[in-house]
Design a protein around this motif. Sequence first.
Motif, PDB file in Angstrom:
ATOM      1  N   TRP B 178       0.956  -1.087   0.034  1.00 29.09           N
ATOM      2  CA  TRP B 178       0.124  -0.062   0.038  1.00 29.09           C
ATOM      3  C   TRP B 178       0.877   1.236   0.133  1.00 29.09           C
ATOM      4  O   TRP B 178       0.785   2.102  -0.891  1.00 29.09           O
ATOM      5  N   ALA B 179       1.994   1.146   0.777  1.00 32.15           N
ATOM      6  CA  ALA B 179       2.813   2.379   0.972  1.00 32.15           C
ATOM      7  C   ALA B 179       3.927   2.303  -0.216  1.00 32.15           C
ATOM      8  O   ALA B 179       4.034   3.488  -0.824  1.00 32.15           O
ATOM      9  N   ASP B 180       4.346   1.142  -0.618  1.00 35.20           N
ATOM     10  CA  ASP B 180       5.556   1.242  -1.447  1.00 35.20           C
ATOM     11  C   ASP B 180       5.071   1.052  -2.926  1.00 35.20           C
ATOM     12  O   ASP B 180       5.776   1.386  -3.622  1.00 35.20           O
ATOM     13  N   PHE B 181       3.728   0.883  -3.149  1.00 33.14           N
ATOM     14  CA  PHE B 181       3.487   0.651  -4.628  1.00 33.14           C
ATOM     15  C   PHE B 181       2.258   1.646  -4.754  1.00 33.14           C
ATOM     16  O   PHE B 181       2.346   2.486  -5.621  1.00 33.14           O
ATOM     17  N   ALA B 182       1.139   1.367  -4.164  1.00 32.52           N
ATOM     18  CA  ALA B 182      -0.267   2.016  -4.371  1.00 32.52           C
ATOM     19  C   ALA B 182      -0.020   3.440  -3.964  1.00 32.52           C
ATOM     20  O   ALA B 182      -0.808   4.279  -4.820  1.00 32.52           O
ATOM     21  N   ASN B 183       0.808   3.751  -3.094  1.00 32.11           N
ATOM     22  CA  ASN B 183       0.916   5.137  -2.619  1.00 32.11           C
ATOM     23  C   ASN B 183       2.361   5.944  -2.906  1.00 32.11           C
ATOM     24  O   ASN B 183       2.627   6.747  -2.062  1.00 32.11           O
ATOM     25  N   ALA B 184       2.916   5.232  -3.627  1.00 29.30           N
ATOM     26  CA  ALA B 184       4.412   5.881  -4.031  1.00 29.30           C
ATOM     27  C   ALA B 184       4.478   5.699  -5.548  1.00 29.30           C
ATOM     28  O   ALA B 184       4.022   4.878  -6.139  1.00 29.30           O
ATOM     29  N   GLY B 185       5.436   6.608  -5.939  1.00 29.04           N
ATOM     30  CA  GLY B 185       6.029   6.529  -7.448  1.00 29.04           C
ATOM     31  C   GLY B 185       7.441   6.303  -7.207  1.00 29.04           C
ATOM     32  O   GLY B 185       7.983   5.549  -6.271  1.00 29.04           O
ATOM     33  N   ILE B 186       7.973   6.255  -8.221  1.00 30.03           N
ATOM     34  CA  ILE B 186       9.475   6.055  -8.242  1.00 30.03           C
ATOM     35  C   ILE B 186      10.415   7.194  -9.128  1.00 30.03           C
ATOM     36  O   ILE B 186       9.730   7.979  -9.830  1.00 30.03           O
ATOM     37  N   GLU B 187      11.397   7.668  -8.350  1.00 27.93           N
ATOM     38  CA  GLU B 187      12.261   8.639  -8.837  1.00 27.93           C
ATOM     39  C   GLU B 187      12.851   8.260 -10.154  1.00 27.93           C
ATOM     40  O   GLU B 187      13.011   6.972 -10.278  1.00 27.93           O
ATOM     41  N   ASP B 188      13.524   9.070 -10.908  1.00 30.57           N
ATOM     42  CA  ASP B 188      14.373   8.804 -11.969  1.00 30.57           C
ATOM     43  C   ASP B 188      15.465   7.754 -11.542  1.00 30.57           C
ATOM     44  O   ASP B 188      15.656   6.789 -12.329  1.00 30.57           O
ATOM     45  N   ASN B 189      15.949   8.058 -10.314  1.00 26.18           N
ATOM     46  CA  ASN B 189      16.861   7.223 -10.112  1.00 26.18           C
ATOM     47  C   ASN B 189      16.635   5.541  -9.495  1.00 26.18           C
ATOM     48  O   ASN B 189      17.264   4.891  -8.881  1.00 26.18           O
ATOM     49  N   GLY B 190      15.317   5.574  -9.501  1.00 27.02           N
ATOM     50  CA  GLY B 190      14.665   4.356  -9.018  1.00 27.02           C
ATOM     51  C   GLY B 190      14.190   4.207  -7.572  1.00 27.02           C
ATOM     52  O   GLY B 190      13.732   3.177  -7.181  1.00 27.02           O
ATOM     53  N   ASP B 191      14.585   5.308  -6.792  1.00 28.92           N
ATOM     54  CA  ASP B 191      14.272   5.320  -5.367  1.00 28.92           C
ATOM     55  C   ASP B 191      12.820   5.489  -5.443  1.00 28.92           C
ATOM     56  O   ASP B 191      11.885   6.078  -6.281  1.00 28.92           O
ATOM     57  N   LEU B 192      12.381   5.020  -4.137  1.00 30.20           N
ATOM     58  CA  LEU B 192      10.795   4.970  -3.994  1.00 30.20           C
ATOM     59  C   LEU B 192      10.389   6.509  -3.639  1.00 30.20           C
ATOM     60  O   LEU B 192      11.300   7.403  -3.117  1.00 30.20           O
ATOM     61  N   ALA B 193       9.469   7.206  -4.494  1.00 24.15           N
ATOM     62  CA  ALA B 193       9.003   8.541  -4.180  1.00 24.15           C
ATOM     63  C   ALA B 193       7.530   8.602  -3.430  1.00 24.15           C
ATOM     64  O   ALA B 193       6.568   8.073  -4.104  1.00 24.15           O
ATOM     65  N   SER B 194       7.589   8.470  -2.037  1.00 25.59           N
ATOM     66  CA  SER B 194       6.485   8.312  -1.490  1.00 25.59           C
ATOM     67  C   SER B 194       5.264   9.496  -1.900  1.00 25.59           C
ATOM     68  O   SER B 194       5.567  10.622  -1.815  1.00 25.59           O
ATOM     69  N   GLY B 195       4.178   8.835  -1.739  1.00 26.72           N
ATOM     70  CA  GLY B 195       3.004   9.707  -2.015  1.00 26.72           C
ATOM     71  C   GLY B 195       2.666  10.643  -0.974  1.00 26.72           C
ATOM     72  O   GLY B 195       1.910  11.566  -1.109  1.00 26.72           O
ATOM     73  N   TRP B 196       3.177  10.509   0.396  1.00 27.95           N
ATOM     74  CA  TRP B 196       3.283  11.268   1.536  1.00 27.95           C
ATOM     75  C   TRP B 196       3.616  12.613   1.177  1.00 27.95           C
ATOM     76  O   TRP B 196       3.398  13.515   1.720  1.00 27.95           O
ATOM     77  N   MET B 197       4.565  12.643   0.178  1.00 35.67           N
ATOM     78  CA  MET B 197       5.459  14.144  -0.018  1.00 35.67           C
ATOM     79  C   MET B 197       4.697  14.678  -1.437  1.00 35.67           C
ATOM     80  O   MET B 197       4.787  13.912  -2.374  1.00 35.67           O
ATOM     81  N   PHE B 198       4.264  15.906  -1.143  1.00 36.00           N
ATOM     82  CA  PHE B 198       3.698  16.764  -2.058  1.00 36.00           C
ATOM     83  C   PHE B 198       4.371  16.818  -3.414  1.00 36.00           C
ATOM     84  O   PHE B 198       4.185  16.872  -4.530  1.00 36.00           O
TER      85      PHE B 198
END
Lengths: 558, 558
Positions: B178-198
Amino acid sequence: MSDMLDAPSAQMNILFIMYDQLRYDYLSCAGHPHLHTPNFDKVAASGVRFTNAYVQSPICGASRMCFYTGRYASSHGAQWNGFPIRVGEQTLGDHLRRNGMACWLVGKTHMKADVDGMERLGLSPDSLIGARQAECGFDCWIRDDGLWGEGPDGFYDEKRSPYNEYLKAEGYPSQNPWADFANAGIEDNGDLASGWMFANADKPANIREHDSETPWLTRQAISFIEQAESPWCAHVSYIKPHWPYIVPAPYHDMFGANHVPQALRHEIEREDPHPVYGAYMDNRIAAAFQRDDVRQKVIPAYMGLIKQCDDQLGVLLDYLERTGRMQNTMIVLTSDHGDYLGDHWLGEKDLFHEQSVKVPLIIYDPHVRADATRGATCEALVESIDLAATFVEVAGGKAPYHIIEGKSLMPWLKGETPDWRKFVMSEFDYSMTPQCLKLGLEPRDARLFMVFDGRYKLMHAEGGFRPMLFDLKTDPEEFHDLAKGDDSRSEIDRLYGYLAMWGRRLCQRVTRSEDDIKAMRGRSARRGILPFLFDGSEVPDELIEKYRGRAPQRPLKT
Amino acid sequence: MSDMLDAPSAQMNILFIMYDQLRYDYLSCAGHPHLHTPNFDKVAASGVRFTNAYVQSPICGASRMCFYTGRYASSHGAQWNGFPIRVGEQTLGDHLRRNGMACWLVGKTHMKADVDGMERLGLSPDSLIGARQAECGFDCWIRDDGLWGEGPDGFYDEKRSPYNEYLKAEGYPSQNPWADFANAGIEDNGDLASGWMFANADKPANIREHDSETPWLTRQAISFIEQAESPWCAHVSYIKPHWPYIVPAPYHDMFGANHVPQALRHEIEREDPHPVYGAYMDNRIAAAFQRDDVRQKVIPAYMGLIKQCDDQLGVLLDYLERTGRMQNTMIVLTSDHGDYLGDHWLGEKDLFHEQSVKVPLIIYDPHVRADATRGATCEALVESIDLAATFVEVAGGKAPYHIIEGKSLMPWLKGETPDWRKFVMSEFDYSMTPQCLKLGLEPRDARLFMVFDGRYKLMHAEGGFRPMLFDLKTDPEEFHDLAKGDDSRSEIDRLYGYLAMWGRRLCQRVTRSEDDIKAMRGRSARRGILPFLFDGSEVPDELIEKYRGRAPQRPLKT
């Protein structure tokens, strides 16, 4: 005082005695000119007598539910006799047992179980939990509500009467000796003279005094105390001096017409009265008590019943002293409401004149903490719901003020002067009465509210009526309704402001205490709820590390 | 319309759909300039859209408990997320099952069980009764509250997440997809980009759209309906468009900065603001939404989430049409509160501006009774608690108005114009928030009340603050707080009068209905309670015959 009582957590017991329909001013310690009540006076002399104690509803059932829950009638909802208190509503039993104190009933509660609610939750009255739910949270040593009236549709109260069973066992030959002996006399011709009829109030009840209700309950109380393990709270709840107004010898002729004060009433009260007050002045009970011959027969009987209560209190006190229990037993003497006895052209209770809504309240606390106040009186504005909070503290606990709406009286017992309420509230729901019909109201509109600030007393009536207002400083008898004119607008507005404040009170947030809330704050952020971050720099890393780091690639559907 | 639906008692089902944090004006039928929601519009076109529907508390948990109980927050007491609703408090489940309608949950309730209360009553969550008590009266097809945040102290919600289990089963490699996929994107470098961050709100969520939360719940709803036996009520309760603000492709870039309206805010709002409003304007969420870059990233994501909700509503409608269920399924579309999105310098919800407290409400009733109003809008002042009363009538019952405080909307659906409320109420308990601390209030004083009469909106704040007042006729944007001056004294007093009236409402007398009371009157006299007789001549003989006749002599002690 015994040293064992220095710590508030010492094993104190509570003897919580209630007399039904005992008027605040029918005790000698409260200044009654003819009625000598040395045992009430004795408790007052060693404790504190509260001179401004008010019930939160001047009707048996509703008032008692306020005492037992520590909550206003509008908060617990049992606003009339026989309106069940909702399943799960917490009472003294819950609060005291939580603090290690047993909570027992010896006598009357007038409580009706929420049978539908219990069934909805699958609670059987046979289980311990179910039984307590069905008995207002008490464990029952004996329950007897003391109104075993019988008519064409059967008994008013269909429970078994332990008192009637006792009388039968004693050989009183009747299926309802409560009605035929304890509450009836005999005509000269041998006919039964029912205590329901005021004409018979001066006759002796056709029963041995020893077998009458008050001594019987006193013996029940002693037999409970004899075997009880401390700490306990015992609600010893007498039906008397409640009607039927008839009392056995020798109490039936201790008082006579010469002991009956003039009715406190004034012609001006009948001039353009408030419609609700007017409807009550016109009802049958009022009509009876407006007759001097009725008052002269009934009031001596009422006084005799109280005198018997006082003698039986003496029996209890002797027992406590003899057995060394005065040192660890708090004694509380009070009533569920008063009795108009013809004052203000009314009988019974129900409205908010002092004769109805003010009650006696005497508290004896053997603990050294109370040594400073022995024999004192306290004029603070006290509500019946304050006892529940007080009792929890006596049990060594902290009153759960998110549930209990009253305030502990302990500071007053210690001689302190705490911040205190500015006004007392009382309510009356008359939706079940002929007055509601007569006024053409829907049940939900047949509700009255009293706000009293120690001087001014406001009565608000739902249903579009004007209020009533009395100034007890200039008019202690409450004859002059100031709301008839416009001169008192500012006082009326001020008291309506109190009523509005009270209406917004926090009374149903019963699953979280103030302390719980303070302790819970800020927890969601530490549990990953972060609905305000731009890039995470706003918070410590530890709060967001779960949301950082390399993300696994999205898998193909397996 | 099908003939089977002529009788109100016909077997109608109710699809009660709630979207979390959906603003009333983010639908094309409500006039949004850029967001096209054809499926919401379609339901509105065949039903009634209520344009003045207000929630009774603009916060998830409290608002939902009002929907489910049909009672105000101050009446049921669950005034904040996670404040348990007291055991025994009746909900839709109780009221609908009593009328033969099943009541099921598919999704979120945010309800917390009163574990202490259940333990006090000996209710096990394993029993059917206990399970319903623990689930707000619903039978659970699936429960997923949709906030699986995780921090240093663990999970915000410790229940098992069926949605997370689904993602794991689908092969998403994480303990918290839920946190790592449904509510996160991916940075260009492959890092998790959390949906918590605007900052990441414009990224596509790292999940197949088919696997995201809204389509998943839609499939759950269909699988429930597929097997359900009529009549049923299904509360299909979506977590979206609630934050985290991130949405999968193709919804992540359907909208851009050019679709983001100017924030509805005015400098005058920051001049000498009401202290509570001021404290909210200063909090972190508000600070974020005061940034244009945040609004331009977040609002397009919010719109994408709503667009996805609309498409999934289309899937549901197609299913109902395909299976012939449109003819016996009432469809209700609403939300638990709105979202400021930067308007009034605020983020989130909580206060009483229209963006927060007004919700969309669309009701489609297939019954012929509603043919007259298809496609109509209704401007009546509606409260969320009205749905419970409406649903009981749909089930063929009579709403228990001694428990449910809302009013049935059925007359409006029929095109009638019933007597209606003069004002709507809402409440907000912010005792758990930093604003309470900042203002130095005790928890019980951190309470707000809204009274809105359709033109004037009053906010009363406990704790000794002045009120706020807006005139929505001259100031529809609610920029000008008229309570800063004295010009509006009379309107303020009038609305305070409504608040006081509301405060005196009858809301806890839940064990006796108005009809019960009318039926019970006068019974005590026929059961032998006669506290007003002088000699018995006042009443028919049958009432007193039990008290007449020859009395047996008093027996000697046997």
